[in-house]
Design an enzyme around this catalytic site. Structure first.
Site, short mmCIF file in Angstrom:
data_model
loop_
_atom_site.label_atom_id
_atom_site.label_comp_id
_atom_site.label_asym_id
_atom_site.label_seq_id
_atom_site.Cartn_x
_atom_site.Cartn_y
_atom_site.Cartn_z
N SER A 11 -64.81 -104.37 -24.85
CA SER A 11 -64.44 -103.03 -25.05
C SER A 11 -62.82 -103.02 -25.28
O SER A 11 -62.01 -104.34 -25.08
CB SER A 11 -64.61 -102.28 -23.92
OG SER A 11 -64.12 -101.02 -23.83
N HIS A 12 -62.45 -102.01 -25.84
CA HIS A 12 -60.87 -101.85 -26.09
C HIS A 12 -60.38 -101.52 -24.68
O HIS A 12 -59.05 -101.87 -24.73
CB HIS A 12 -60.52 -100.58 -26.85
CG HIS A 12 -60.93 -100.85 -28.23
ND1 HIS A 12 -62.31 -100.74 -28.61
CD2 HIS A 12 -59.99 -100.98 -29.39
CE1 HIS A 12 -62.36 -101.02 -30.12
NE2 HIS A 12 -60.97 -101.14 -30.44
N SER A 13 -60.87 -101.28 -23.75
CA SER A 13 -60.36 -101.24 -22.33
C SER A 13 -60.78 -102.10 -21.48
O SER A 13 -62.44 -101.98 -21.24
CB SER A 13 -60.79 -99.51 -22.11
OG SER A 13 -60.38 -99.12 -20.57
N LEU A 71 -66.85 -100.51 -30.21
CA LEU A 71 -66.58 -99.83 -31.49
C LEU A 71 -65.41 -100.74 -32.09
O LEU A 71 -64.61 -101.32 -31.38
CB LEU A 71 -66.35 -98.34 -31.39
CG LEU A 71 -65.27 -98.04 -30.34
CD1 LEU A 71 -64.24 -97.29 -31.19
CD2 LEU A 71 -65.44 -96.91 -29.58
N SER A 73 -62.72 -102.41 -33.73
CA SER A 73 -61.75 -103.52 -33.76
C SER A 73 -62.38 -104.53 -32.66
O SER A 73 -62.50 -105.60 -33.05
CB SER A 73 -60.42 -103.46 -33.46
OG SER A 73 -60.13 -102.97 -32.22
#
Length: 130
Positions: A11-13, A71, A73
């Site tokens: 995840s981005h986070s 999602l 990148s």
């Protein structure tokens, strides 16, 4: 069972990945090898090649690994890691992040093989909520 398919949540986070990990451990099983790769190396929003690579190594117990990116990148980063480190028993899955993770972990906990776990994650896309 000690030789279950592992799951990597990308995840981005870091917080989102950690929260999803807590959810799937409670819903599915705490016996499935789980790893997260969330955020950048310095703790910002984004993705990290090194964190993804390390997470795959952590989740791999010999039965294969399903990589679930959220999602953008994170998908590109996971794909790049897999291109640079090809392994027939590690696969990236195009699945909804939350629903796919739940389906993958529940299926992996039953002792299913890599293809079955990946298929369960993909099929989560078709589960209606209402």
């Amino acid at each position: 069972m000690s030789n279950l398919v592992g799951i990597v949540l990308v995840s981005h986070s870091a917080e989102l990945a950690a929260g999803l990990r807590l959810l799937v451990e409670q819903i599915g099983s705490d016996t499935v090898p789980l790893a997260t790769a969330g955020g950048t190396d310095d703790g910002r929003i984004g993705t990290s090649y090194d964190l993804v690579l390390a997470a795959i190594g952590h989740a791999d117990r010999g039965a294969g690994v399903v990589v679930l990116p959220d999602l953008g990148s994170s998908v590109l980063t996971a794909r790049t890691v897999l291109e640079d480190h090809p392994c027939t028993d590690v696969t990236i899955v195009d699945a909804p992040f939350v629903e796919g993770a739940v389906a993958a972990v529940v299926t992996a906990a039953s002792g299913a093989d890599l293809n079955t776990v990946a298929k369960a994650a993909k099929e989560a896309r078709n589960v209606l909520k209402l």
